[in-house]
Design an enzyme around this catalytic site. Structure first.
Site, PDB file in Angstrom:
ATOM      1  N   TYR A  44       0.845  -1.202   0.000  1.00 13.68           N
ATOM      2  CA  TYR A  44       0.000   0.000   0.000  1.00 13.68           C
ATOM      3  C   TYR A  44       0.881   1.253   0.000  1.00 13.68           C
ATOM      4  O   TYR A  44       0.649   2.198  -0.763  1.00 13.68           O
ATOM      5  CB  TYR A  44      -0.886  -0.039   1.248  1.00 13.68           C
ATOM      6  CG  TYR A  44      -1.861   1.095   1.396  1.00 13.68           C
ATOM      7  CD1 TYR A  44      -2.985   1.174   0.581  1.00 13.68           C
ATOM      8  CD2 TYR A  44      -1.689   2.071   2.374  1.00 13.68           C
ATOM      9  CE1 TYR A  44      -3.903   2.198   0.736  1.00 13.68           C
ATOM     10  CE2 TYR A  44      -2.598   3.095   2.539  1.00 13.68           C
ATOM     11  CZ  TYR A  44      -3.706   3.155   1.721  1.00 13.68           C
ATOM     12  OH  TYR A  44      -4.621   4.166   1.870  1.00 13.68           O
ATOM     13  N   ALA A  66      -8.691   6.670   8.672  1.00 11.55           N
ATOM     14  CA  ALA A  66      -9.996   7.338   8.635  1.00 11.55           C
ATOM     15  C   ALA A  66     -11.093   6.383   9.094  1.00 11.55           C
ATOM     16  O   ALA A  66     -11.005   5.168   8.905  1.00 11.55           O
ATOM     17  CB  ALA A  66     -10.295   7.816   7.212  1.00 11.55           C
TER      18      ALA A  66
HETATM   19  N1  LIG Z   1      -9.865   4.554   5.353  1.00 12.10           N
HETATM   20  C1  LIG Z   1      -8.616   4.905   5.616  1.00 12.10           C
HETATM   21  O1  LIG Z   1      -8.111   4.759   6.741  1.00 12.10           O
HETATM   22  C2  LIG Z   1      -7.789   5.556   4.534  1.00 12.10           C
HETATM   23  C3  LIG Z   1      -6.685   6.331   4.903  1.00 12.10           C
HETATM   24  C4  LIG Z   1      -5.925   6.944   3.906  1.00 12.10           C
HETATM   25  C5  LIG Z   1      -6.292   6.801   2.572  1.00 12.10           C
HETATM   26  N2  LIG Z   1      -7.372   6.034   2.258  1.00 12.10           N
HETATM   27  C6  LIG Z   1      -7.710   5.917   0.844  1.00 12.10           C
HETATM   28  O2  LIG Z   1      -9.012   6.416   0.622  1.00 12.10           O
HETATM   29  C7  LIG Z   1      -9.614   5.713  -0.477  1.00 12.10           C
HETATM   30  C8  LIG Z   1     -10.945   5.071  -0.119  1.00 12.10           C
HETATM   31  O3  LIG Z   1     -11.051   4.954   1.196  1.00 12.10           O
HETATM   32  P1  LIG Z   1     -12.407   5.152   2.042  1.00 12.10           P
HETATM   33  O4  LIG Z   1     -11.925   5.069   3.429  1.00 12.10           O
HETATM   34  O5  LIG Z   1     -13.184   6.309   1.564  1.00 12.10           O
HETATM   35  O6  LIG Z   1     -13.093   3.747   1.688  1.00 12.10           O
HETATM   36  P2  LIG Z   1     -14.527   3.083   1.895  1.00 12.10           P
HETATM   37  O7  LIG Z   1     -14.247   1.698   2.327  1.00 12.10           O
HETATM   38  O8  LIG Z   1     -15.443   3.923   2.720  1.00 12.10           O
HETATM   39  O9  LIG Z   1     -15.070   3.109   0.385  1.00 12.10           O
HETATM   40  C9  LIG Z   1     -14.416   2.456  -0.651  1.00 12.10           C
HETATM   41  C10 LIG Z   1     -15.330   2.485  -1.863  1.00 12.10           C
HETATM   42  O10 LIG Z   1     -14.589   1.935  -2.946  1.00 12.10           O
HETATM   43  C11 LIG Z   1     -15.435   1.048  -3.663  1.00 12.10           C
HETATM   44  N3  LIG Z   1     -14.600   0.064  -4.346  1.00 12.10           N
HETATM   45  C12 LIG Z   1     -13.902  -0.963  -3.791  1.00 12.10           C
HETATM   46  N4  LIG Z   1     -13.272  -1.666  -4.748  1.00 12.10           N
HETATM   47  C13 LIG Z   1     -13.571  -1.072  -5.939  1.00 12.10           C
HETATM   48  C14 LIG Z   1     -13.235  -1.359  -7.298  1.00 12.10           C
HETATM   49  N5  LIG Z   1     -12.451  -2.390  -7.627  1.00 12.10           N
HETATM   50  N6  LIG Z   1     -13.744  -0.549  -8.263  1.00 12.10           N
HETATM   51  C15 LIG Z   1     -14.553   0.493  -7.960  1.00 12.10           C
HETATM   52  N7  LIG Z   1     -14.908   0.809  -6.681  1.00 12.10           N
HETATM   53  C16 LIG Z   1     -14.422   0.029  -5.691  1.00 12.10           C
HETATM   54  C17 LIG Z   1     -16.319   0.421  -2.593  1.00 12.10           C
HETATM   55  O11 LIG Z   1     -17.504  -0.134  -3.139  1.00 12.10           O
HETATM   56  C18 LIG Z   1     -16.590   1.628  -1.685  1.00 12.10           C
HETATM   57  O12 LIG Z   1     -17.736   2.350  -2.074  1.00 12.10           O
HETATM   58  C19 LIG Z   1      -8.582   4.701  -0.929  1.00 12.10           C
HETATM   59  O13 LIG Z   1      -7.805   5.257  -1.952  1.00 12.10           O
HETATM   60  C20 LIG Z   1      -7.765   4.509   0.320  1.00 12.10           C
HETATM   61  O14 LIG Z   1      -6.491   3.986   0.040  1.00 12.10           O
HETATM   62  C21 LIG Z   1      -8.121   5.413   3.199  1.00 12.10           C
END
Ligand SMILES: NC(=O)c1ccc[n+]([C@@H]2O[C@H](COP(=O)([O-])OP(=O)(O)OC[C@H]3O[C@@H](n4cnc5c(N)ncnc54)[C@H](O)[C@@H]3O)[C@@H](O)[C@H]2O)c1
Length: 254
Positions: free
Chosen positions: A152, A185
């Site tokens: 990641y 998050a």
């Molecule tokens: N949650 C954390 O702690 C965190 C921290 C830093 C960065 N991020 C980044 O934020 C982004 C999303 O995180 P979030 O916390 O909003 O996630 P989340 O789990 O709330 O939502 C993820 C969304 O992505 C969709 N998804 C999953 N696989 C997919 C695919 N193959 N094609 C299309 N859609 C797909 C899911 O259906 C969902 O709606 C990512 O890039 C993640 O790396 C997350």
């Protein structure tokens, strides 16, 4: 309204931070094409924010065809594009030992390739409209190393490199390119980082460890990241490009 009349595309739009972004973009006057793999969650998004304002597009962004075609569909449905928040990503394998190469490739494809293809598909359309704003999603793990998520971290560092390079390449077209770097998050994805073993006690302990390292002492709220993205795509950030913006309560300030 800060995005009146703007045409915006958000990937991974149906949950967490992406959903919070769609809510803000619509509130500020944009029409939004929302791309996600979950048709059900997209239905809820449309029901909550309005069919005239949100165009749902179901796609698997971990495949090159899904990433390319969904952006093309979004541009066609909106009649152009001013804004892209390429937010899709996933944690990927926890170790490089006994690496599951398919899981590794899927993580690289969703975190890096989908963002790359998204920008590639949308740039000409932004140029045709006199400019635009692209925001990617990296992480604190794209600014420092991550003990628990090496794949990641590698992917999210790549997204920061992509941001800075495209900011240089597209500046002359008035297309700004920035990236947000959230800390851990409070979204469904959190468990993918802290709870890989499936043991809730271990997940709670891992979360406490991360929160303990955050100077402001808590998780990031999805809306706090969406607010940063809203500012980056708005005219208020009209001279801001190539920036990796931590939204992390000071985690990476040490
Ligand atoms: N949650 C954390 O702690 C965190 C921290 C830093 C960065 N991020 C980044 O934020 C982004 C999303 O995180 P979030 O916390 O909003 O996630 P989340 O789990 O709330 O939502 C993820 C969304 O992505 C969709 N998804 C999953 N696989 C997919 C695919 N193959 N094609 C299309 N859609 C797909 C899911 O259906 C969902 O709606 C990512 O890039 C993640 O790396 C997350």
């Amino acid at each position: 309204m800060r995005l009146q009349g703007k045409l915006a595309i958000v990937t991974a739009a149906a949950s967490g931070m992406g959903r919070a972004g769609v809510e803000r973009f619509v509130r500020e006057g944009a029409r939004v094409a929302a791309i996600d793999i979950s048709a059900e969650a997209l239905d809820r998004l449309v029901a909550d924010f309005g069919a005239g304002k949100v165009v749902p597009i179901v796609a698997d962004l971990s495949t090159p065809d899904g990433a390319r075609d969904s952006i093309d569909q979004a541009v066609a449905a909106l009649g152009g594009a001013d804004i892209l928040w390429a937010h899709a990503g996933m944690p990927g394998p926890a170790s490089v030992e006994n690496l599951d190469i398919d899981a590794y490739r899927k993580a690289i494809d969703l975190n890096v390739t989908s963002a790359t293809l998204g920008a590639g598909q949308v740039a000409a359309h932004m140029r045709a409209r006199g400019g635009g704003a692209i925001v990617f999603t990296s992480s604190i793990s794209g600014l420092v190393g991550s003990m628990m998520s090496p794949i990641y971290s590698a992917a999210k560092w790549a997204v920061v490199g992509l941001t800075k390079s495209l900011a240089l390449a597209l500046a002359g077209d008035n297309i700004r390119v920035n990236v947000v770097c959230p800390g851990l998050a409070d979204t469904p994805m959190k468990a993918g980082f802290t709870g890989r073993s499936g043991d809730p006690a271990e997940a709670a302990a891992n979360e406490a460890k991360v929160v303990g390292a955050v100077p402001m002492g808590r998780l990031v709220k999805p809306g706090e990241v969406a607010d940063a993205v809203l500012w980056l795509v708005s005219d208020e950030a009209s001279f801001v490009t190539g920036v990796a913006l931590p939204v992390d309560g000071g985690f990476t300030a040490r």
